[in-house]
Design a protein around this motif. Sequence first.
Motif, short mmCIF file in Angstrom:
data_model
loop_
_atom_site.label_atom_id
_atom_site.label_comp_id
_atom_site.label_asym_id
_atom_site.label_seq_id
_atom_site.Cartn_x
_atom_site.Cartn_y
_atom_site.Cartn_z
N ARG A 59 16.76 -4.46 -13.03
CA ARG A 59 17.11 -2.96 -12.39
C ARG A 59 17.21 -1.22 -13.58
NH1 ARG A 59 21.04 -0.52 -8.44
NH2 ARG A 59 19.45 -1.36 -6.59
N GLY A 60 15.63 -0.74 -13.38
CA GLY A 60 16.13 0.24 -14.78
C GLY A 60 15.52 1.51 -14.48
N ARG A 61 15.46 2.48 -15.35
CA ARG A 61 15.37 3.31 -14.80
C ARG A 61 14.02 3.87 -15.67
NH1 ARG A 61 19.21 7.88 -15.80
NH2 ARG A 61 19.24 8.30 -17.57
N HIS A 62 12.94 5.07 -14.81
CA HIS A 62 11.85 5.88 -15.53
C HIS A 62 12.67 7.29 -15.80
CE1 HIS A 62 9.16 1.79 -15.40
NE2 HIS A 62 9.92 2.40 -16.95
N LEU A 63 12.45 8.29 -16.63
CA LEU A 63 12.59 8.93 -16.78
C LEU A 63 11.27 9.85 -16.66
CD1 LEU A 63 15.42 10.27 -18.27
CD2 LEU A 63 15.52 9.07 -16.47
N LYS A 71 1.02 -0.91 0.13
CA LYS A 71 0.20 -0.34 -0.01
C LYS A 71 0.59 0.97 0.21
CE LYS A 71 -4.22 -2.01 2.02
NZ LYS A 71 -5.44 -2.12 3.78
N GLY A 72 2.20 0.75 0.50
CA GLY A 72 2.61 2.54 0.48
C GLY A 72 4.71 2.50 0.86
N ALA A 73 4.89 2.75 1.17
CA ALA A 73 6.44 2.84 1.08
C ALA A 73 7.01 3.83 2.12
CB ALA A 73 7.74 3.15 -0.07
N CYS A 128 10.77 -5.44 -4.13
CA CYS A 128 10.52 -4.31 -5.08
C CYS A 128 10.74 -3.01 -4.39
CB CYS A 128 9.26 -4.25 -5.03
SG CYS A 128 8.34 -3.02 -6.04
N SER A 129 11.79 -1.78 -5.05
CA SER A 129 12.06 -1.28 -4.35
C SER A 129 12.86 0.41 -5.25
CB SER A 129 13.78 -0.86 -3.40
OG SER A 129 14.89 -1.51 -4.46
N LEU A 185 13.06 7.94 -11.80
CA LEU A 185 12.34 6.48 -11.20
C LEU A 185 13.88 5.22 -11.67
CD1 LEU A 185 9.10 7.04 -10.95
CD2 LEU A 185 10.42 8.31 -10.06
N GLU A 186 14.71 4.76 -10.09
CA GLU A 186 15.13 3.72 -10.75
C GLU A 186 14.89 2.61 -9.67
OE1 GLU A 186 20.03 3.64 -10.23
OE2 GLU A 186 19.23 2.98 -8.30
N TRP A 187 14.27 2.07 -10.98
CA TRP A 187 13.50 0.58 -9.69
C TRP A 187 14.12 -0.45 -10.01
CZ3 TRP A 187 13.08 -2.32 -14.11
CH2 TRP A 187 12.97 -2.29 -15.04
#
Length: 929
Positions: free
Chosen positions: A751-755, A583-585, A606-607, A621-623
Motif C-alpha cells: 500500500r502506498g500513496r501518490h499526491l 477497464k474500470g472500477a 488492485c484497489s 491516491l492511496e493504492w
Amino acid sequence: MRLLGPALLGVLFGAALGAAATCGYQSCPVTKPDMLNVHLIPHTHDDVGWLKTVDQYFFGDSVIPQLLADPSKRFIYVEVTFFARWWGLQTESMRQAVRQLVDEGRLEFVNGGWCMNDEAAVHYSAVIDQMTLGLHFLQETFGECGRPRVAWHIDPFGHSREQASLFAQMGYDGFFLGRIDYQDKLQRETLREMEQLWRGSGSLSPPVADLFTGVLPNGYNPPMALCWDQICSDNPIVDDDSEENNVESIVAYFLGTATAQVRASVMGHAKNYRTNHIVMTMGSDFQYENALLWYKNLDKLIKHVNAKQVSGSHVNVLYSTPSCYLWELNKANISWTVKYDDFFPYADGPHQFWTGYFTSRPALKRYERLSNNFLQVCNQLEALTGTQANTGPYGNANSSVLRQAMGVAQHHDAVSGTAKQHVTNDYAKQLSAGWDACQDCHESLLSQVIPVSSFTRAVRHHRGDAINELVFQASAPPLGYRTYSISRLAGRDPARFKVLKMLRDQPGTEHLSWSIENQHLRVLFDPRTGLLKQIENLDKNISLPVSQNFFWYNASTGNAVNEQASGAYIFRPNTSEPFLIAKGANLNHVKTEVVQEVYQNFSDWCSQVVRLYAGQPYVELEWTVGPIPIRDGLGKEIISRFETNLQTDGIFYTDSNGREILERRRNYRTTWNLSQTEPVAGNYYPVNSRIYIKDQKVQLTVLTDRSQGGSSIFDGSLELMVHRRLLHDDARGVGEPLLEPGDYHNGLVVRGRHLILLDTAESSAEQHRLWAQQEYMAPQLVLAPGGGPPYHPDQDNLKEYTALNHALPSNVHLLTLAQREPNSILIRLEHQFERGESVNGSMPAVINLQNLFSSFNVISLQEMSLAANQKREEMKRLIWQSSEGASSGAAEEQPSPASLDPTQITLQPMEIRTFLAQIQHQARSRRGV
C-alpha cells in the motif's frame, strides 16, 4: 569483510614503524614521466549484504601482514561498517600497526561511507547521514590521514547528478565509477572522454559542486586472465625453470592490454585515456581473503614488465591507489570536458536496462523512508534534551542503532531491492531493531469516524476488531510536538457519514455526477467507468482532463531477439503496450466534513481510495496492490498511469535524489546518439519524490511516498511503477526471482500513496517543492494509551511545544539536528530552492543561529564540510582546468573562523551549510505556539 587477519606482529611490526608518517598525495609512489605508468590498485568490493547478510559476510583475511612486510605494497578499503566491526575486535598492537599503515598512505580509505550507497532509490538526506557516519568513524580513529580524498562508486547501477554534488561539497577531489551505459562508454572511449569534470548542480556556483569523474576501464575487475585470488581460475605467473614458465606470454598480454588504453602520441596505439597514466583494478567481489596469492603474482608482474624497460619498453607498472592516480591526472594540467546531466538509465546491453530496481521491493523502500523520518526525530530529541534523552517523558532516544541500520540500508543492494529475500528480511530486521531503540521517545478538534474500507480489511486478512477509523486534521509546530487526546463523546453517533455505491456499467448511472470537492480542488469521475476523469484547481480556475488507471507489463522471460528476462535489477516488458487490470472500477463514495473519499475497486488484488481532505490543495491516491496473481505463469510489473491532453513534446521532469530537478526527454540522451532498443524500459528514470509534465500553462505533478521508477511513454502521460512480481532471475548474480512471499506466503501486498498537484506552470514550482519536502519529512505519529485526569488548558501539563524561538524562512529547512558529544551538536541548514525556480523561494535567506533554539544556547560555532569531517576553511580541493576555459574543482574562498557571524548565516539557492556547535542546555522550555 576482506581486509585484515592474523598479524605476525612479532616479525613485521617494526617494519611498519620505521618510516615517518606521510599520508595523502605526499605518500604517492614515484612515477616516470617519459613512460606509460600503469597504476595497479589492489582492492576488494565487499557488499554490505547481497547474497548473504552483513553478519554472514564478515570474516577476516591476511592483507595487513603483506603490507607490513613490503613498504611498496598498497591496499584500499571502502565499507566502514565492516572495518568498524573488525576494529572493535583487535588488540592495541594491531591497531597501532594499522594506524602506521594509514599514516604512511599504504592502507588508504576511499569513499569512506558506512556503505557504498545506491544512487537511484536513495534520498539525499539519508546519503549525507550514512556518509557522515562512516567519515566520522575514520576521523575519530585515524585523524586527517584517514580522510578519503576520492569517492569510489564502482558497483552502483547508474549514477545521479546529486550524488556528485554531495561528494564535491564533502571535499572529495575525484570520483571513480565502474558502471555506465554501454553506448555511453563506447562513445567516451572513442572521444577520449572517460575522464571529465562533472557539474553536479545547476544552482551552486562553480566550482562548489564540480567533481573530477573517471570511468574505470574494466568496471572494477582485473583484466581478463589476470585474476589471482583463491576464487579465481586464472593461471598464476610461473617464472622459474619449469616448462610451465609463462612470463613472456603474460607480459606480452599485459603490455597489449595497457597500451590499448592510451593516446597515440604516447604509445602509438588506440586511445581511450588522455594522459600517460592508466589504472587497473586488481581485485573484485569479496577478494583478498588470501592476500598472499594476489601480492605474490602482482610482485612478479611488476618485476617482469618493468624489466622490459632495458630493451625499450615504455611501460612502468607500480602499486598505487585511486588518490595517487588522481594526483597524476591533476598534475598533467590539461583541460577536461564538462558533464551536466546524470548517468541514468544504465544498460549493459541492447535489451538490458537496469531500471527495474527503481521499484523492486516497494515495501522495503517505504520502510527505509519511514525509518529515515524516525531517525531525524530521534536525533532531534537527543540534541534538544541532552542528558535527559534517555530518561523522563521522552523515554530512551538512543539513535545509534537506527543510524547504523539506516547506513546499511543505503547500500546498493539494500534499498535498491536487489538482494536475496533472506537478506532483505535482515535489512528490515535491522531497521526494526533501530526503531525499538528509539521507540520510547514520546512527547480539540473537528474529526470524523468513517468505516474501515473493505480494501483494508482484506490487507489485514480480517485480523483485528476495528471497523471504523478516526480522521482529523493534525499538525505540529516546527521542531516540536502537539498532543491530541481522543475520547468517545457520550450520546453521539460516531459514524455520521453518507455512503453511495456504484457498480461499473450499471444501467442508469451514465447521467450521474460523481465528484468530490474541497475549498481548492474538484475531482470528477466518469460514471460509466468509475475512473478519474478531471481535476479542477478552483483557486486558479484551471481544469485538466486526467484519466488514471492501473496496468501491468508482461515481464519478459527472454525471446528470440534476446534471452534477457525481467528481474530484480532489469525491467524488460514483453511488449510496449501494458495490459489493463480492469477497464474500470466499482465505486463507493464517502463524504464527511473532514474528508471526501471515492473507493475504486479494480479487481480482487488492485484497489484505490481517492481522497480530498478539507483545506488541502492536493488529491491523495492511496493504492493497494497485491498479491499479484501469477497462476497464469506470467510475471507482472504494475503501473499507475495518468493520461492528459497536455502537449509535452516528449519532455518530462524527475527529481534527483529528492533535490534538484532534471529534464528528461523520451528516447534521447544528452551526450550521445541513442540507439533505443527498449522503448519502455529505456525511458524509465528513478523518481525519489516527484515527477511532472507541463505545457506552457499547466503543470501536473505526482509526489511519491517512496522511490519508484517512472516515465512519460507518450505525450501527455505519466506513469509510475508501484509493484513487481517476477518468475525468473535476470542473471545479474542474485540467483532468484523477485517473488516476495508476503505475510501469508501467497504474495506481497503493498500500500502506498501518490499526491496529485495541479497548478499553473509559472507558479507551481514553489508549492510543489515544499509539498514534496513535507511529504518526505512528515511529522512522526506516536500513539500512547490514555489515562489520568482529562486535559485542561489551565493546568500544568504541556500539550504543545516548539524548540524554536522563531520560525525559519519558508525557503530554509533544518536538515540535521543531531548530537555529536554531550555538549556539541551538528546543525545543517539547507536552502530548498534552485536558482531561478521561484520568484520568492529562490531569494537568498538569512538565519540567526545565535538565538534560534529555545532549549540550548550556542556557545561557539564552527562551520564544517557537508560530511562534518573537515573544518570548512581547511577544505582545499584540487584545481582542474575545464574545456570551458575556467578552472574548476577548487573550493571557493572559505571564511575564517573569526568572520563567521552566527546571527547572519546566509544561504544561497540549493546551498547546504553544516555547523558544529558547542552548546549549553537550558532548563526545559515550555514554549508554545
